[in-house]
Scaffold this motif. Structure first.
Motif, short mmCIF file in Angstrom:
data_model
loop_
_atom_site.label_atom_id
_atom_site.label_comp_id
_atom_site.label_asym_id
_atom_site.label_seq_id
_atom_site.Cartn_x
_atom_site.Cartn_y
_atom_site.Cartn_z
N THR A 10 96.49 5.92 -51.60
CA THR A 10 97.46 6.07 -50.34
C THR A 10 97.19 7.21 -50.31
N ASP A 11 97.91 7.62 -48.75
CA ASP A 11 97.96 8.90 -48.46
C ASP A 11 99.05 10.06 -49.45
N ARG A 12 99.33 8.89 -49.59
CA ARG A 12 100.64 10.20 -51.27
C ARG A 12 99.95 10.47 -51.94
N VAL B 167 90.85 20.83 -55.78
CA VAL B 167 91.45 19.32 -55.33
C VAL B 167 92.40 18.99 -54.76
N THR B 168 93.16 18.14 -53.71
CA THR B 168 94.15 18.39 -53.18
C THR B 168 94.88 16.69 -53.33
N GLY B 169 95.67 16.35 -54.50
CA GLY B 169 96.46 15.18 -54.47
C GLY B 169 95.90 14.75 -55.91
N CYS B 170 95.96 13.45 -55.91
CA CYS B 170 95.42 13.11 -57.60
C CYS B 170 94.57 12.81 -57.21
N ARG B 171 93.60 13.39 -58.60
CA ARG B 171 92.01 13.94 -58.40
C ARG B 171 90.82 12.66 -58.69
N PHE B 172 91.74 11.32 -58.72
CA PHE B 172 91.16 10.22 -59.40
C PHE B 172 91.03 9.88 -57.68
N HIS B 173 91.96 10.12 -56.46
CA HIS B 173 92.24 9.39 -55.36
C HIS B 173 90.55 9.00 -54.88
N SER B 174 89.38 9.52 -55.06
CA SER B 174 88.11 9.86 -54.33
C SER B 174 87.51 8.49 -54.65
N ARG B 175 88.26 7.97 -56.08
CA ARG B 175 87.82 6.66 -56.36
C ARG B 175 88.43 5.74 -57.07
N CYS B 176 89.83 5.53 -56.56
CA CYS B 176 90.27 4.51 -56.91
C CYS B 176 90.47 3.44 -55.41
N PRO B 177 90.52 2.65 -55.80
CA PRO B 177 90.55 1.08 -55.30
C PRO B 177 92.47 0.96 -54.43
N ALA B 178 92.96 1.65 -55.37
CA ALA B 178 94.93 1.79 -54.95
C ALA B 178 95.19 2.78 -53.72
#
Length: 312
Positions: free
Chosen positions: A288-290, A275-286
């Motif tokens: 960002t690229d960061r 996993v790259t970045g925040c592991r919740f990013h693919s399901r998070c509506p907020a």
């Protein structure tokens, strides 16, 4: 004062073909004496693996586990024996965790014999006492698991955990297999036993309403990591992580006025081993690229309140 349980940067890994699944990936927390810490998250996020790793039922890959200030992470079986008396587990399945060919007397007596606790008369007295404490009839000792209801079998599991007089009990979904009315009885019993024996609990559950009732402090776990930590009152009043907010939004409410505006969680729990970045990013509506590039650390966002989100 030293915490009863201290977990530092704990990792547990499983081989998945040629890849490695990080079931527990850098978890740190403490459980104080007399405290109940709730651990919540979706099925498959690593909650049960974390509990079993702490009890040394599953080997850790990295990190440290301290019980009463003693490092138990790499102790051998003989050196570990006295520490095993101090921490026990209540399992999710009250029938599958009991040997169907053994009477309750044998189940309890075996634990006492293994640790060399008392002669036959003393052990018998302890077994009768603990059976009464958990609300089972006096003839329960000479009966088999199939002769009891689900709630009674879970009381047997609690008696088995208590018979060695531990300081810490890991409760792994202890009421999820029971009817709602029986759940309340078991939870009330655990509260009474905590008060009487001075116990500490690590209470693992996916049911937020149960954790809200039972826990002093709550850890929210997602894909092997703790993403939020706070007292139960603070967490319910002011959740900071998008995953925690979405979990709360998914709790059914009979009152339309209390319906939360936060959308429910879309998609499935990440199953990739990388996993790259925040592991919740693919399901998070907020997200960002960061979020997709940089994993946020678990940091303090308010006194006694931590969250692993760049924007908490």
């Amino acid at each position: 004062m030293t915490a009863l349980l201290s977990v530092r940067d704990l990792h547990t890994r499983y081989a998945v073909g040629r890849q490695v699944l990080r079931a527990v990936d850098g978890v740190s927390f403490e459980v104080e004496r007399g405290e109940t810490v709730g651990l919540v998250g979706e099925s498959g996020c690593g909650k049960s693996t974390l509990g079993k790793t702490i009890l040394r039922l599953v080997p850790s890959a990295e990190g440290g586990i301290e019980l009463d200030g003693a490092d138990i992470t790499h102790l051998g079986d003989r050196a570990m024996a006295p520490h095993r008396r101090r921490m026990q587990m209540i399992f999710q399945d009250p029938f599958g965790s009991l040997n169907p060919r053994q009477t309750i007397r044998t189940v309890l007596d075996t634990a006492l014999k293994v640790h060399g606790l008392g002669d036959r008369a003393a052990r018998n007295s302890q077994m009768q006492e603990i059976v009464a404490k958990v609300g089972l009839p006096t003839d329960a000792l000479d009966r088999y698991p199939h002769e009891f209801s689900g709630g009674q079998r879970q009381r047997i599991g609690i008696a088995r955990a208590l018979i060695l007089r531990p300081a810490l009990i890991v409760c792994d979904e202890p009421v999820s297999a029971l009817d709602v009315s029986i759940q309340a009885q078991i939870l009330n019993l655990l509260v009474d036993l905590k008060r009487e024996f001075g116990l500490s609990y690590l209470f693992i559950s996916h049911d937020l309403s149960v954790v809200r009732y039972f826990a002093d402090r709550v850890l929210v776990m997602y894909f092997g990591r703790i993403v939020e930590s706070a007292s139960h009152a603070t967490l319910w009043r002011d959740p900071r992580h998008p995953y925690t907010k979405a979990l709360f939004a998914s709790v059914p409410s009979a009152d339309p006025a209390h319906k939360r505006s936060v959308p429910s969680i879309e998609g499935e729990l990440v199953t990739s081993t990388v996993v790259t970045g925040c592991r919740f990013h693919s399901r998070c509506p907020a997200a960002t690229d960061r979020c997709r590039a940089e994993e946020p650390p678990l940091r303090q966002v308010a006194p006694g309140h931590e969250a692993a989100c760049h924007f908490a």
